[in-house]
Design a protein around this motif. Structure first.
Motif, PDB file in Angstrom:
ATOM      1  N   LEU A  96      33.792  28.168 114.524  1.00 48.72           N
ATOM      2  CA  LEU A  96      33.358  29.230 113.613  1.00 48.72           C
ATOM      3  C   LEU A  96      33.134  30.547 114.343  1.00 48.72           C
ATOM      4  O   LEU A  96      33.175  31.614 113.740  1.00 48.72           O
ATOM      5  CB  LEU A  96      32.084  28.829 112.870  1.00 48.72           C
ATOM      6  CG  LEU A  96      32.208  27.669 111.895  1.00 48.72           C
ATOM      7  CD1 LEU A  96      30.855  27.344 111.279  1.00 48.72           C
ATOM      8  CD2 LEU A  96      33.229  27.949 110.820  1.00 48.72           C
ATOM      9  N   HIS A  97      32.892  30.483 115.649  1.00 51.61           N
ATOM     10  CA  HIS A  97      32.664  31.683 116.447  1.00 51.61           C
ATOM     11  C   HIS A  97      33.929  32.170 117.156  1.00 51.61           C
ATOM     12  O   HIS A  97      33.993  33.319 117.571  1.00 51.61           O
ATOM     13  CB  HIS A  97      31.567  31.426 117.492  1.00 51.61           C
ATOM     14  CG  HIS A  97      30.234  31.165 116.889  1.00 51.61           C
ATOM     15  ND1 HIS A  97      29.361  32.175 116.550  1.00 51.61           N
ATOM     16  CD2 HIS A  97      29.626  30.011 116.553  1.00 51.61           C
ATOM     17  CE1 HIS A  97      28.271  31.644 116.032  1.00 51.61           C
ATOM     18  NE2 HIS A  97      28.405  30.330 116.016  1.00 51.61           N
ATOM     19  N   ALA A  98      34.916  31.291 117.318  1.00 46.90           N
ATOM     20  CA  ALA A  98      36.122  31.633 118.078  1.00 46.90           C
ATOM     21  C   ALA A  98      36.813  32.909 117.581  1.00 46.90           C
ATOM     22  O   ALA A  98      37.213  33.741 118.392  1.00 46.90           O
ATOM     23  CB  ALA A  98      37.088  30.461 118.104  1.00 46.90           C
ATOM     24  N   PRO A  99      36.949  33.102 116.269  1.00 48.62           N
ATOM     25  CA  PRO A  99      37.619  34.324 115.810  1.00 48.62           C
ATOM     26  C   PRO A  99      36.665  35.481 115.500  1.00 48.62           C
ATOM     27  O   PRO A  99      37.004  36.393 114.749  1.00 48.62           O
ATOM     28  CB  PRO A  99      38.355  33.874 114.543  1.00 48.62           C
ATOM     29  CG  PRO A  99      37.627  32.675 114.062  1.00 48.62           C
ATOM     30  CD  PRO A  99      36.871  32.099 115.220  1.00 48.62           C
ATOM     31  N   CYS A 100      35.467  35.490 116.106  1.00 51.37           N
ATOM     32  CA  CYS A 100      34.456  36.493 115.746  1.00 51.37           C
ATOM     33  C   CYS A 100      34.936  37.933 115.964  1.00 51.37           C
ATOM     34  O   CYS A 100      34.471  38.841 115.283  1.00 51.37           O
ATOM     35  CB  CYS A 100      33.151  36.248 116.494  1.00 51.37           C
ATOM     36  SG  CYS A 100      33.223  36.604 118.249  1.00 51.37           S
ATOM     37  N   ASP A 109      33.791  35.476 102.871  1.00 50.54           N
ATOM     38  CA  ASP A 109      33.349  34.945 101.585  1.00 50.54           C
ATOM     39  C   ASP A 109      32.657  33.593 101.720  1.00 50.54           C
ATOM     40  O   ASP A 109      32.491  32.876 100.752  1.00 50.54           O
ATOM     41  CB  ASP A 109      34.531  34.837 100.617  1.00 50.54           C
ATOM     42  CG  ASP A 109      35.617  33.883 101.090  1.00 50.54           C
ATOM     43  OD1 ASP A 109      35.528  33.406 102.244  1.00 50.54           O
ATOM     44  OD2 ASP A 109      36.535  33.602 100.306  1.00 50.54           O
ATOM     45  N   LEU A 110      32.245  33.253 102.938  1.00 51.24           N
ATOM     46  CA  LEU A 110      31.559  31.983 103.139  1.00 51.24           C
ATOM     47  C   LEU A 110      30.073  32.121 102.833  1.00 51.24           C
ATOM     48  O   LEU A 110      29.504  33.198 102.975  1.00 51.24           O
ATOM     49  CB  LEU A 110      31.758  31.506 104.578  1.00 51.24           C
ATOM     50  CG  LEU A 110      33.208  31.269 104.994  1.00 51.24           C
ATOM     51  CD1 LEU A 110      33.273  30.842 106.444  1.00 51.24           C
ATOM     52  CD2 LEU A 110      33.872  30.248 104.105  1.00 51.24           C
ATOM     53  N   ASP A 111      29.470  31.027 102.444  1.00 53.84           N
ATOM     54  CA  ASP A 111      28.059  31.015 102.097  1.00 53.84           C
ATOM     55  C   ASP A 111      27.202  30.813 103.354  1.00 53.84           C
ATOM     56  O   ASP A 111      26.417  29.879 103.446  1.00 53.84           O
ATOM     57  CB  ASP A 111      27.791  29.913 101.073  1.00 53.84           C
ATOM     58  CG  ASP A 111      26.391  29.983 100.505  1.00 53.84           C
ATOM     59  OD1 ASP A 111      25.805  31.088 100.500  1.00 53.84           O
ATOM     60  OD2 ASP A 111      25.878  28.932 100.081  1.00 53.84           O
ATOM     61  N   MET A 112      27.412  31.670 104.332  1.00 52.17           N
ATOM     62  CA  MET A 112      26.658  31.655 105.578  1.00 52.17           C
ATOM     63  C   MET A 112      26.801  33.035 106.200  1.00 52.17           C
ATOM     64  O   MET A 112      27.746  33.765 105.875  1.00 52.17           O
ATOM     65  CB  MET A 112      27.187  30.573 106.530  1.00 52.17           C
ATOM     66  CG  MET A 112      28.617  30.781 106.980  1.00 52.17           C
ATOM     67  SD  MET A 112      29.207  29.518 108.105  1.00 52.17           S
ATOM     68  CE  MET A 112      29.585  28.200 106.980  1.00 52.17           C
ATOM     69  N   PRO A 115      29.237  35.322 111.754  1.00 44.97           N
ATOM     70  CA  PRO A 115      28.837  35.171 113.163  1.00 44.97           C
ATOM     71  C   PRO A 115      28.834  36.514 113.901  1.00 44.97           C
ATOM     72  O   PRO A 115      29.661  37.383 113.639  1.00 44.97           O
ATOM     73  CB  PRO A 115      29.897  34.235 113.746  1.00 44.97           C
ATOM     74  CG  PRO A 115      30.419  33.481 112.572  1.00 44.97           C
ATOM     75  CD  PRO A 115      30.373  34.458 111.435  1.00 44.97           C
ATOM     76  N   ALA A 116      27.895  36.633 114.819  1.00 46.63           N
ATOM     77  CA  ALA A 116      27.799  37.850 115.630  1.00 46.63           C
ATOM     78  C   ALA A 116      29.038  37.977 116.510  1.00 46.63           C
ATOM     79  O   ALA A 116      29.573  36.982 116.993  1.00 46.63           O
ATOM     80  CB  ALA A 116      26.544  37.807 116.494  1.00 46.63           C
ATOM     81  N   ARG A 117      29.456  39.196 116.718  1.00 43.23           N
ATOM     82  CA  ARG A 117      30.608  39.450 117.592  1.00 43.23           C
ATOM     83  C   ARG A 117      30.189  39.353 119.049  1.00 43.23           C
ATOM     84  O   ARG A 117      29.089  39.743 119.424  1.00 43.23           O
ATOM     85  CB  ARG A 117      31.183  40.837 117.324  1.00 43.23           C
ATOM     86  CG  ARG A 117      31.879  40.950 115.991  1.00 43.23           C
ATOM     87  CD  ARG A 117      32.502  42.345 115.827  1.00 43.23           C
ATOM     88  NE  ARG A 117      33.052  42.500 114.504  1.00 43.23           N
ATOM     89  CZ  ARG A 117      34.318  42.246 114.197  1.00 43.23           C
ATOM     90  NH1 ARG A 117      35.161  41.869 115.114  1.00 43.23           N
ATOM     91  NH2 ARG A 117      34.742  42.406 112.968  1.00 43.23           N
ATOM     92  N   PHE A 118      31.085  38.819 119.863  1.00 43.19           N
ATOM     93  CA  PHE A 118      30.910  38.816 121.313  1.00 43.19           C
ATOM     94  C   PHE A 118      32.304  38.797 121.918  1.00 43.19           C
ATOM     95  O   PHE A 118      33.299  38.534 121.234  1.00 43.19           O
ATOM     96  CB  PHE A 118      30.055  37.630 121.788  1.00 43.19           C
ATOM     97  CG  PHE A 118      30.641  36.272 121.506  1.00 43.19           C
ATOM     98  CD1 PHE A 118      31.401  35.615 122.473  1.00 43.19           C
ATOM     99  CD2 PHE A 118      30.413  35.643 120.297  1.00 43.19           C
ATOM    100  CE1 PHE A 118      31.939  34.368 122.212  1.00 43.19           C
ATOM    101  CE2 PHE A 118      30.946  34.386 120.038  1.00 43.19           C
ATOM    102  CZ  PHE A 118      31.707  33.742 120.992  1.00 43.19           C
ATOM    103  N   ASP A 119      32.381  39.096 123.199  1.00 41.73           N
ATOM    104  CA  ASP A 119      33.656  39.133 123.897  1.00 41.73           C
ATOM    105  C   ASP A 119      34.072  37.702 124.240  1.00 41.73           C
ATOM    106  O   ASP A 119      33.573  37.118 125.213  1.00 41.73           O
ATOM    107  CB  ASP A 119      33.524  39.999 125.156  1.00 41.73           C
ATOM    108  CG  ASP A 119      34.843  40.227 125.862  1.00 41.73           C
ATOM    109  OD1 ASP A 119      35.740  39.359 125.769  1.00 41.73           O
ATOM    110  OD2 ASP A 119      34.977  41.278 126.514  1.00 41.73           O
TER     111      ASP A 119
END
Length: 172
Positions: A96-100, A109-112, A115-119
């Motif tokens: 879930l974070h891989a494509p941040c 459009d997800l009910d969450m 995710p925060a962006r990071f490098d």
């Protein structure tokens, strides 16, 4: 593809990789191991992470593999595992974070929460360095998630990150 090992050799390998050994582990006939947990999650803040680690040790849980999801939790996992000899760190990037870095807030459009962006590339380098130096015992979180993500771009990015984490795992 990978040889199947019985539980004891796998645990010995985990201990060797984490550079942690203790007499009680080697003498014990019954081993209790939690192979995957998230003590770095926000639900375990304010000392609950330490409390759980101490209670687990008192209950004869020999090892707990604590998983990171992204840059913030990976750092928290390393810090927590340095404080408790029964904890071993696993760092990675959750699907879930891989494509941040490519998320679009308008398309989310997800009910969450988004995710925060990071490098991600920088985090992959850190994970590879930790693995090379023996600072982590395993790679994870990692994987693919096509349940939440239907967009080709997000799935492609997950595959790229998973491939790099697998390379690190095989190399180290």
């Amino acid at each position: 593809m990978f040889p199947r090992l019985s539980l004891r050799p796998r645990l010995a390998l985990l201990l060797q990789r984490s550079k942690r050994t203790d007499r009680a582990f080697n003498q014990s006939r019954t081993l209790y191991v939690d192979a995957h947990c998230h003590l770095a999650h926000r639900d375990y803040k304010n000392g609950r992470d330490d409390e759980v680690a101490q209670k687990a040790a008192a209950a004869n849980v020999s090892r707990i593999c604590v998983n990171g999801l992204e840059t913030v939790s990976n750092e928290a996992v390393l810090s927590l595992c340095e404080r408790h000899t029964n904890l071993v760190p696993a760092c990675g990037i959750h699907p879930l974070h891989a494509p941040c870095e490519v998320y679009s807030a308008e398309e989310w459009d997800l009910d969450m929460p988004i995710p925060a962006r990071f490098d991600v590339s920088e985090e992959l380098i850190k994970i590879a360095n930790w693995a090379a130096t023996g600072k982590i015992a395993a790679i994870g979180e990692c994987g693919l998630d096509a349940f939440y993500y239907k967009t080709d771009l997000y799935l492609k990015r997950q595959e790229e990150v998973l491939e790099k984490l697998c390379e690190v795992s095989v190399t180290h």
